[in-house]
Design a protein around this motif. Structure first.
Motif, PDB file in Angstrom:
ATOM      1  N   LEU A 287      -3.999  -4.124  -2.845  1.00 29.20           N
ATOM      2  CA  LEU A 287      -3.443  -3.710  -4.129  1.00 29.20           C
ATOM      3  C   LEU A 287      -2.714  -4.900  -4.716  1.00 29.20           C
ATOM      4  CD1 LEU A 287      -1.794  -0.389  -2.933  1.00 29.20           C
ATOM      5  CD2 LEU A 287      -4.035  -0.660  -3.915  1.00 29.20           C
ATOM      6  N   HIS A 288      -3.091  -5.232  -5.946  1.00 20.45           N
ATOM      7  CA  HIS A 288      -2.492  -6.432  -6.537  1.00 20.45           C
ATOM      8  C   HIS A 288      -1.229  -6.101  -7.298  1.00 20.45           C
ATOM      9  CE1 HIS A 288      -5.682  -9.136  -5.471  1.00 20.45           C
ATOM     10  NE2 HIS A 288      -6.537  -8.202  -5.784  1.00 20.45           N
TER      11      HIS A 288
ATOM     12  N   MET B 247       4.781   5.499  -4.055  1.00 22.24           N
ATOM     13  CA  MET B 247       5.659   4.970  -5.110  1.00 22.24           C
ATOM     14  C   MET B 247       5.276   3.537  -5.434  1.00 22.24           C
ATOM     15  SD  MET B 247       9.757   4.591  -5.173  1.00 22.24           S
ATOM     16  CE  MET B 247       9.779   2.916  -4.651  1.00 22.24           C
ATOM     17  N   ALA B 248       5.035   2.783  -4.441  1.00 23.44           N
ATOM     18  CA  ALA B 248       4.659   1.396  -4.697  1.00 23.44           C
ATOM     19  C   ALA B 248       3.352   1.332  -5.479  1.00 23.44           C
ATOM     20  CB  ALA B 248       4.520   0.651  -3.378  1.00 23.44           C
TER      21      ALA B 248
ATOM     22  N   PRO C 125      -1.265   7.700   5.197  1.00 25.10           N
ATOM     23  CA  PRO C 125      -0.183   6.734   4.993  1.00 25.10           C
ATOM     24  C   PRO C 125      -0.677   5.333   5.312  1.00 25.10           C
ATOM     25  CG  PRO C 125       0.572   8.569   6.333  1.00 25.10           C
ATOM     26  CD  PRO C 125      -0.870   8.790   6.105  1.00 25.10           C
ATOM     27  N   PRO C 126      -0.215   4.352   4.561  1.00 24.51           N
ATOM     28  CA  PRO C 126      -0.771   3.007   4.726  1.00 24.51           C
ATOM     29  C   PRO C 126      -0.609   2.491   6.139  1.00 24.51           C
ATOM     30  CG  PRO C 126       1.010   3.015   3.115  1.00 24.51           C
ATOM     31  CD  PRO C 126       0.814   4.413   3.527  1.00 24.51           C
ATOM     32  N   ASN C 127      -1.656   1.866   6.640  1.00 21.48           N
ATOM     33  CA  ASN C 127      -1.649   1.229   7.954  1.00 21.48           C
ATOM     34  C   ASN C 127      -1.360   2.187   9.087  1.00 21.48           C
ATOM     35  OD1 ASN C 127      -2.256  -1.492   7.201  1.00 21.48           O
ATOM     36  ND2 ASN C 127      -0.232  -1.584   6.293  1.00 21.48           N
ATOM     37  N   SER C 128      -1.659   3.481   8.904  1.00 24.69           N
ATOM     38  CA  SER C 128      -1.415   4.414   9.994  1.00 24.69           C
ATOM     39  C   SER C 128      -2.671   4.652  10.822  1.00 24.69           C
ATOM     40  CB  SER C 128      -0.926   5.748   9.444  1.00 24.69           C
ATOM     41  OG  SER C 128      -1.910   6.272   8.581  1.00 24.69           O
TER      42      SER C 128
ATOM     43  N   PHE D  79       1.304  -4.564   4.305  1.00 26.17           N
ATOM     44  CA  PHE D  79       1.485  -5.988   4.579  1.00 26.17           C
ATOM     45  C   PHE D  79       1.513  -6.729   3.252  1.00 26.17           C
ATOM     46  CE2 PHE D  79       0.989  -6.052   9.075  1.00 26.17           C
ATOM     47  CZ  PHE D  79       0.057  -5.082   9.396  1.00 26.17           C
TER      48      PHE D  79
ATOM     49  N   ALA E  70       0.687 -10.184   1.137  1.00 24.08           N
ATOM     50  CA  ALA E  70      -0.118 -11.402   1.162  1.00 24.08           C
ATOM     51  C   ALA E  70       0.026 -12.081  -0.191  1.00 24.08           C
ATOM     52  CB  ALA E  70      -1.581 -11.034   1.429  1.00 24.08           C
TER      53      ALA E  70
ATOM     54  N   GLN F 288       2.085 -10.830  -5.709  1.00 21.24           N
ATOM     55  CA  GLN F 288       1.758 -10.633  -4.301  1.00 21.24           C
ATOM     56  C   GLN F 288       0.683  -9.559  -4.194  1.00 21.24           C
ATOM     57  OE1 GLN F 288       5.605  -9.562  -2.869  1.00 21.24           O
ATOM     58  NE2 GLN F 288       5.406  -7.415  -3.434  1.00 21.24           N
ATOM     59  N   THR F 289       0.136  -9.454  -3.011  1.00 24.23           N
ATOM     60  CA  THR F 289      -0.884  -8.443  -2.753  1.00 24.23           C
ATOM     61  C   THR F 289      -0.423  -7.589  -1.591  1.00 24.23           C
ATOM     62  OG1 THR F 289      -2.523 -10.095  -3.345  1.00 24.23           O
ATOM     63  CG2 THR F 289      -3.336  -8.132  -2.293  1.00 24.23           C
ATOM     64  N   LEU F 290      -0.564  -6.287  -1.736  1.00 29.23           N
ATOM     65  CA  LEU F 290      -0.219  -5.387  -0.636  1.00 29.23           C
ATOM     66  C   LEU F 290      -1.496  -5.012   0.102  1.00 29.23           C
ATOM     67  CD1 LEU F 290       2.308  -2.921  -2.270  1.00 29.23           C
ATOM     68  CD2 LEU F 290       2.690  -5.178  -1.367  1.00 29.23           C
ATOM     69  N   ILE F 291      -1.465  -5.144   1.409  1.00 29.96           N
ATOM     70  CA  ILE F 291      -2.674  -4.929   2.197  1.00 29.96           C
ATOM     71  C   ILE F 291      -2.533  -3.640   3.006  1.00 29.96           C
ATOM     72  CG2 ILE F 291      -4.174  -5.931   3.946  1.00 29.96           C
ATOM     73  CD1 ILE F 291      -4.069  -7.632   1.540  1.00 29.96           C
ATOM     74  N   ASP F 292      -3.564  -2.809   2.911  1.00 31.29           N
ATOM     75  CA  ASP F 292      -3.612  -1.574   3.700  1.00 31.29           C
ATOM     76  C   ASP F 292      -4.879  -1.638   4.545  1.00 31.29           C
ATOM     77  OD1 ASP F 292      -4.171   1.925   2.794  1.00 31.29           O
ATOM     78  OD2 ASP F 292      -3.697   0.957   4.688  1.00 31.29           O
TER      79      ASP F 292
ATOM     80  N   GLU G 299       7.157  -1.115   2.152  1.00 28.48           N
ATOM     81  CA  GLU G 299       6.755   0.295   2.301  1.00 28.48           C
ATOM     82  C   GLU G 299       5.489   0.455   3.117  1.00 28.48           C
ATOM     83  OE1 GLU G 299       6.516   2.593  -1.240  1.00 28.48           O
ATOM     84  OE2 GLU G 299       8.331   1.681  -2.034  1.00 28.48           O
TER      85      GLU G 299
END
Lengths: 187, 551
Positions: free
Chosen positions: B192-193, B1-2, B86-89, A164, A166, B199-203, A161
């Motif tokens: 975000l963990h 949502m995530a 929005p993430p990474n925008s 990225f 990691a 996993q980790t979500l990176i913005d 979504e």
């Protein structure tokens, strides 16, 4: 007969091959008579690098004698790098000193760099950037980039979504005792 | 949502997800080690002597504050700075550290840093250098952060703050803390963990945003002082406009370094406290950490040099990770950026492009009035007490409200301030509203105070009207006064009649007063007030009663 090779042309003049610049032609010789050896720098010559010291044409521009001094390769103090430092380096830079050769290579590199200690730098300001004479360009505070999330996310193998992905947190390397590395085997 | 299934990371690069150790020390920390020799004399700044007669402790608190610069674009790239997107925008190629990209410094960020440095009495370095600070973390795509470690923009400043001391917290004292340096640096992204999927979500929207790091000397000794200093810095930054400094949005991040020692001895081992989201939590976190360290040392243990996170729900600090040795950041000069040269009017070379030059004197001339100056001006202009002006500036928008009321009313500002601070502010706090959300506008309050001043109503009636106004139904004070018939009875005859009636109804009290007990007179006045529902002027009533009683 003209042969050309490597940017220099061998021009046959008066029974002799004489090196000339690629932009050869009558004008190159200036007004000098062909038979005389040139003792002054000719106009328009481009490369004199390789024959600088010896080439009489270049005598005016380049020093005839070297200005650098040879530093005696004194046996510099052999600094043994300790196991703790190797462990620290492996942890920091995530390199793997796979075998003895890797360690040796590092030690040789340190020795090579240590030659700098032979230079006397008293009273000299340290240079930290080759750009120190340049002006730092200041950009206006305008929005000119962004909005390319699709392109950026295409670089990543996994995405969720528009985020990225990691691995979780920082997983530090296990301690030296627990690691399977040659360092603990040898030391 | 995530985001709903994730928990926000503790923002720092070196913490490990799930690394929550036990609150109190384990058995390994107990050692047979007596506390240090008892120092003579000096009273500690806080913490009285322990039960076992141990010498008093002194706490040392140093703050590192990161303030996000309020600008349109980021520090080294042209992408937008925005809180929620929005993430990474809002990420450019440089922010994602794709190869071949180079930094281009934002002029506005330099100006913001210079403004802040001048406001904090720092000396501005005309030449400052950029460095790289290397560490690995997923939200730092380049593997290094561009900062200014060797030669920052501003050094050696001071910040003056006031705080209330004394048992009743009514004495204002001014303290100063020295600023070691102010430097420009890049922010990292957000992670975000996701523990479920490991996993980790990176913005990276926040990666590359300009930050000003303000490093203070460790001269404070309690959480309260630290909170006051941070609040003052917040006000200064908001006044300058260099940062909006809202802690809740992460625009102002504070890390505290806390240690304790006996006076006269060397400083103790310090711990770093992170993850503090508001000034109140800052005070609590520091106080907790001081107490924890004191308890630890009094029990014979030692304090480890570590990083601890503040858990605001539990109100305590939890170790984040063990710093075995100091983190090696391998600082090196940033090879892509020449030194930053700032000019003043003397050193400004002729024929320069104005866009390429930051003139310190030009900025100094345009500095707005700092909070300390505004407070002094308020005291001079309106004759209010320093404590009052402190509270006025402390609440967002309250000063403007006060000034607008004073403009529209004839009442003396010294009385107006009482209404503002006691009644209005009391209501706002009770309903947890900001000044701009107040249902009572400055116009209405001014009208009400005018009615009071002219003698149309009494002060208790005015309080009733204010309560009615607070409901926010849009009625003017005059309308409410008429509806509830709260006007003061002006008619002398009517007043005399009422007094007579009360006196006749309470003959006992009349006897008492005639005997000489004057205090009962107040009771009669109170009775008159009650019968008329607060519509009489107590002074007049007293006069009438006295006249009658002496007959």
């Amino acid at each position: 007969m003209r042969k050309s090779g490597g940017g220099r042309m061998w021009i046959l003049r008066f029974g002799r091959y004489i090196r000339g610049a690629p932009s050869g032609g009558a004008s190159y010789w200036g007004g000098l008579s062909p038979g005389r050896r040139f003792t002054q720098a000719a106009a328009g010559g481009s490369d004199g690098r390789q024959d600088a010291a010896g080439d009489p044409r270049r005598r005016g521009r380049v020093y005839q004698n070297p200005t650098w001094q040879h530093v005696e390769q004194r046996p510099l103090p052999e600094k043994k790098v300790t196991v703790e430092v190797f462990d620290h380096l492996e942890r920091l830079a995530l390199v793997d000193f796979r075998n003895w050769e890797g360690v040796q290579r590092l030690e040789k590199a340190i020795q090579f760099a240590d030659q700098l200690h032979a230079v006397n730098t008293e009273g000299v300001e340290p240079m930290d950037s080759v750009l120190e004479d340049r002006c730092l360009y200041l950009r206006e505070d305008n929005i000119t980039e962004g909005n390319c999330s699709e392109e950026l996310l295409r670089n990543a193998r996994e995405t969720v979504e528009e985020y990225f992905i990691a691995p979780p947190g920082n997983i530090p390397l296990p301690k030296l005792e627990e690691r399977d590395t040659f360092l603990q085997v040898s030391e | 949502m995530a985001a709903s299934i994730l928990r926000r990371s503790l923002l720092t690069p070196r913490c490990r997800a799930g690394d929550v150790a036990a609150l109190h020390s384990g058995p390994s920390r107990r050692r047979a080690q007596a506390p240090g020799p008892i120092a003579s004399g000096r009273r500690a700044a806080n913490s009285p002597a322990g039960e076992r007669g141990v010498a008093p402790w002194v706490a040392v608190v140093g703050l590192e504050i990161h303030a996000q610069i309020s600008s349109n674009s980021k520090l080294f790239s042209g992408s937008q700075v925005q809180f929620a997107a929005p993430p990474n925008s809002l990420v450019s190629f440089f922010d994602a550290s794709l190869p071949g990209t180079l930094p281009a410094l934002n002029r506005r960020c330099v100006e913001a840093a210079v403004m802040t440095g001048l406001a904090l009495n720092c000396s501005i370095n005309k030449k400052s250098l950029f460095d790289r600070k290397h560490y690995f973390y997923a939200d730092l795509p380049a593997g290094y952060q561009i900062t200014q470690q060797r030669l920052p923009v501003a050094v050696n400043g001071s910040l003056s703050y006031s705080l209330c001391v004394g048992r009743k917290k009514n004495q204002m004292v001014t303290r100063t803390v020295r600023i070691k340096q102010i430097q420009l640096e890049q922010d990292s992204g957000k992670s975000l963990h996701d523990d479920i999927r490991s996993q980790t979500l990176i913005d990276l929207n926040r990666a590359g945003v300009g930050l000003m790091e303000v490093v203070m000397e460790p001269e404070m000794s309690s959480g309260e002082e630290a909170a006051a200093a941070v609040r003052e810095l917040q006000l200064i930054l908001q006044t300058l406009g260099s940062s909006q400094a809202i802690m809740a949005e992460g625009q102002l991040r504070v890390d505290a370094n806390v240690s304790v020692h006996h006076p006269g001895e060397a400083y103790g081992v310090r711990t770093e406290v992170k993850n503090i989201n508001s000034a109140r939590f800052l005070a609590r976190a520091i106080d907790y950490e001081i107490q924890r360290q004191i308890k630890e040392l009094e029990n014979g243990g030692t304090v480890m040099n570590e990083t601890r996170a503040f858990d605001f729900k539990l109100g305590c600090t939890i170790p984040m990770r063990d710093k075995e040795g100091k983190q090696d950041y391998r600082f090196m000069p940033e090879p892509n950026l020449p030194p930053l040269i700032l000019y003043d009017t003397k050193s400004l070379p002729a024929n320069t492009n104005h866009q390429q030059v930051v003139n310190i004197d030009w900025i100094r001339e345009r500095l707005p009035d700092l909070p300390s100056v505004r407070r002094v001006k308020l005291v001079e202009q309106y004759g209010i007490l320093p404590e009052h002006s402190f509270t006025l500036l402390n609440e967002d928008g309250l000063m403007e409200f006060f000034e607008s009321v004073v403009r529209q009313t004839q009442m003396n500002p010294k009385k107006v301030i009482g209404w503002i601070l006691n009644d209005m502010l009391g209501y706002l706090k009770q309903h947890n509203l900001k000044v701009k959300e107040s249902p009572v506008s400055s116009l209405f309050l001014a009208d009400l105070l005018n009615l009071l001043e002219r003698g149309t109503i009494s002060s208790s009636a005015a309080k009733q009207v204010l309560e009615e106004l607070w409901k926010g139904e849009g009625k003017t004070p005059l309308q409410i006064v008429k509806e509830k018939k709260l006007e003061l009875i002006q008619d002398q005859q009517e007043l005399e009649q009422i007094c007579q009636a009360v006196m006749e109804g309470h003959q006992e009290e009349v006897m008492e007063i005639k005997k000489g007990n004057q205090k009962v007179l107040n009771k009669l006045i109170g009775l008159v007030q009650r019968t008329t529902r607060g519509r009489v002027d107590p002074v007049l009533v007293k006069q009438i009663l006295e006249k009658r009683l002496s007959q």
